[in-house]
Design a protein around this motif. Structure first.
Motif, PDB file in Angstrom:
ATOM      1  N   SER A  41       0.832  -1.203   0.000  1.00 34.83           N
ATOM      2  CA  SER A  41       0.000   0.000   0.000  1.00 34.83           C
ATOM      3  C   SER A  41       0.868   1.254   0.000  1.00 34.83           C
ATOM      4  O   SER A  41       0.517   2.270  -0.621  1.00 34.83           O
ATOM      5  CB  SER A  41      -0.939   0.003   1.207  1.00 34.83           C
ATOM      6  N   ALA A  44       1.862   1.736  -3.475  1.00 37.79           N
ATOM      7  CA  ALA A  44       0.743   2.292  -4.242  1.00 37.79           C
ATOM      8  C   ALA A  44       0.605   3.791  -4.005  1.00 37.79           C
ATOM      9  O   ALA A  44       0.363   4.561  -4.943  1.00 37.79           O
ATOM     10  CB  ALA A  44      -0.555   1.576  -3.868  1.00 37.79           C
ATOM     11  N   THR A  48       1.031   6.619  -6.880  1.00 43.61           N
ATOM     12  CA  THR A  48      -0.052   7.576  -7.136  1.00 43.61           C
ATOM     13  C   THR A  48       0.451   9.005  -7.006  1.00 43.61           C
ATOM     14  O   THR A  48       0.075   9.883  -7.789  1.00 43.61           O
ATOM     15  CB  THR A  48      -1.205   7.333  -6.158  1.00 43.61           C
ATOM     16  N   THR A  54      -2.418   4.305  -9.967  1.00 41.84           N
ATOM     17  CA  THR A  54      -2.233   3.294  -8.929  1.00 41.84           C
ATOM     18  C   THR A  54      -2.111   1.929  -9.591  1.00 41.84           C
ATOM     19  O   THR A  54      -3.080   1.440 -10.181  1.00 41.84           O
ATOM     20  CB  THR A  54      -3.418   3.293  -7.949  1.00 41.84           C
ATOM     21  N   ILE A  56      -2.688  -1.171  -9.365  1.00 41.73           N
ATOM     22  CA  ILE A  56      -3.387  -2.164  -8.554  1.00 41.73           C
ATOM     23  C   ILE A  56      -3.089  -3.579  -9.059  1.00 41.73           C
ATOM     24  O   ILE A  56      -2.770  -4.483  -8.282  1.00 41.73           O
ATOM     25  CB  ILE A  56      -4.895  -1.890  -8.578  1.00 41.73           C
ATOM     26  N   LEU A  59       0.532  -4.722  -8.292  1.00 39.07           N
ATOM     27  CA  LEU A  59       0.747  -5.017  -6.882  1.00 39.07           C
ATOM     28  C   LEU A  59       0.049  -6.311  -6.478  1.00 39.07           C
ATOM     29  O   LEU A  59       0.568  -7.082  -5.664  1.00 39.07           O
ATOM     30  CB  LEU A  59       0.237  -3.858  -6.028  1.00 39.07           C
ATOM     31  N   ALA A  89      -4.582  -1.376  -1.467  1.00 36.12           N
ATOM     32  CA  ALA A  89      -3.764  -0.415  -2.203  1.00 36.12           C
ATOM     33  C   ALA A  89      -4.629   0.645  -2.874  1.00 36.12           C
ATOM     34  O   ALA A  89      -4.322   1.844  -2.839  1.00 36.12           O
ATOM     35  CB  ALA A  89      -2.918  -1.150  -3.243  1.00 36.12           C
ATOM     36  N   ALA A  93      -4.557   4.712  -1.870  1.00 33.64           N
ATOM     37  CA  ALA A  93      -4.255   5.747  -2.857  1.00 33.64           C
ATOM     38  C   ALA A  93      -5.434   6.696  -3.050  1.00 33.64           C
ATOM     39  O   ALA A  93      -5.254   7.917  -3.165  1.00 33.64           O
ATOM     40  CB  ALA A  93      -3.871   5.093  -4.185  1.00 33.64           C
TER      41      ALA A  93
END
Length: 266
Positions: A41, A44, A48, A54, A56, A59, A89, A93
């Protein structure tokens, strides 16, 4: 006679011999997913902040990679732990961007929190109803033998493909993919160390987040960002005050308008 004890007092733990033998192990792996999600996170949030994107899906695949090693034949655990990472995450963000926008507009943080809390209920209703309206049948996502998927959901398909690969272990990955993983890890770590060792040259150092996004995003996304950055730079050179006032609202309107039109067309 005395009254019977409440139901919850009658509950007893099952004998140790009848419990699932790997319960403790799976519980530990679940806690590991939460701990891993905390650090991802942070990644992320940084991505961002640097690029307004981000990652996502990327990740989530990091978590899939970890659990592909720990539980190589459990696709369900692979997908569920990746979902924990992706949702945490995305929420982290989004919270940063919301607080930043509120700060720029002079909003009170507590009122922002209350508004976001109320948005949970409105957002859940809108999401469920909208999803039901657009996807009444799962075959619209998966397709059939005689009809391609209307909404192929490429990110979800990529997650499923990764889970199937890791179901049999990392040796099923293409050798070039395994080699690129190590090269990517080394290059990213080197760029971060250069940033801390030579802070004076930070503005000349390429962003590892930006480079990584350039590899995983479709070509039209980085190309659109390049065109937008060039337009904003030229506008700022010609009229800095007007560009500072209108670039962000104009870009936001273009992004939101594209999303609304896409949904309307669908």
């Amino acid at each position: 006679p005395p009254p019977p004890p409440p139901f919850f007092f009658m509950l007893r733990r099952p004998p140790r011999s009848t419990r699932f033998p790997f319960t403790t192990r799976f519980r530990s792996l679940g806690l590991l997913a939460v701990l891993l999600t905390f650090f991802l996170s942070l990644v992320a949030c940084r991505a961002t902040g640097e690029s307004d994107i981000t990652p996502i899906s990327a990740l989530g695949k990091v978590t899939q990679l970890v659990y592909g090693v720990l539980i190589p034949q459990n696709a369900t655990a692979n997908l569920m732990t990746a979902s924990i990472t992706a949702n945490a995450a995305a929420s982290s963000a989004d919270l940063l961007t919301d607080l930043k926008s509120g700060y720029l507009l002079g909003a009170h943080p507590r009122r922002q929190f209350v508004a976001q809390f109320l948005g949970i209920f409105a957002g859940t209703a809108a999401t469920v109803l909208g999803y039901r309206l657009l996807v009444p049948d799962a075959t619209l996502l998966t397709g059939t033998s005689g009809r391609p998927a209307t909404f192929p959901a490429p990110a979800a398909q990529a997650w499923l493909a990764a889970a199937r690969v890791f179901q049999e272990g990392l040796h099923n990955l293409h050798p070039m993919a395994r080699t690129c993983i190590w090269w990517g890890l080394g290059a990213g770590a080197l760029l971060v160390m250069v940033e801390h060792a030579l802070p004076r040259y930070r503005k000349w150092r390429p962003s590892p987040t930006g480079l990584g996004l350039g590899f995983i995003l479709p070509f039209f996304n980085p190309f659109s960002m390049l065109l937008g950055a060039l337009v904003a730079w030229v506008w700022s050179r010609r009229s800095h005050a007007r560009a500072d006032r209108y670039v962000v609202p104009l870009a936001s309107g273009i992004i939101a308008g594209e999303s609304i039109v896409s949904v309307a067309i669908a």
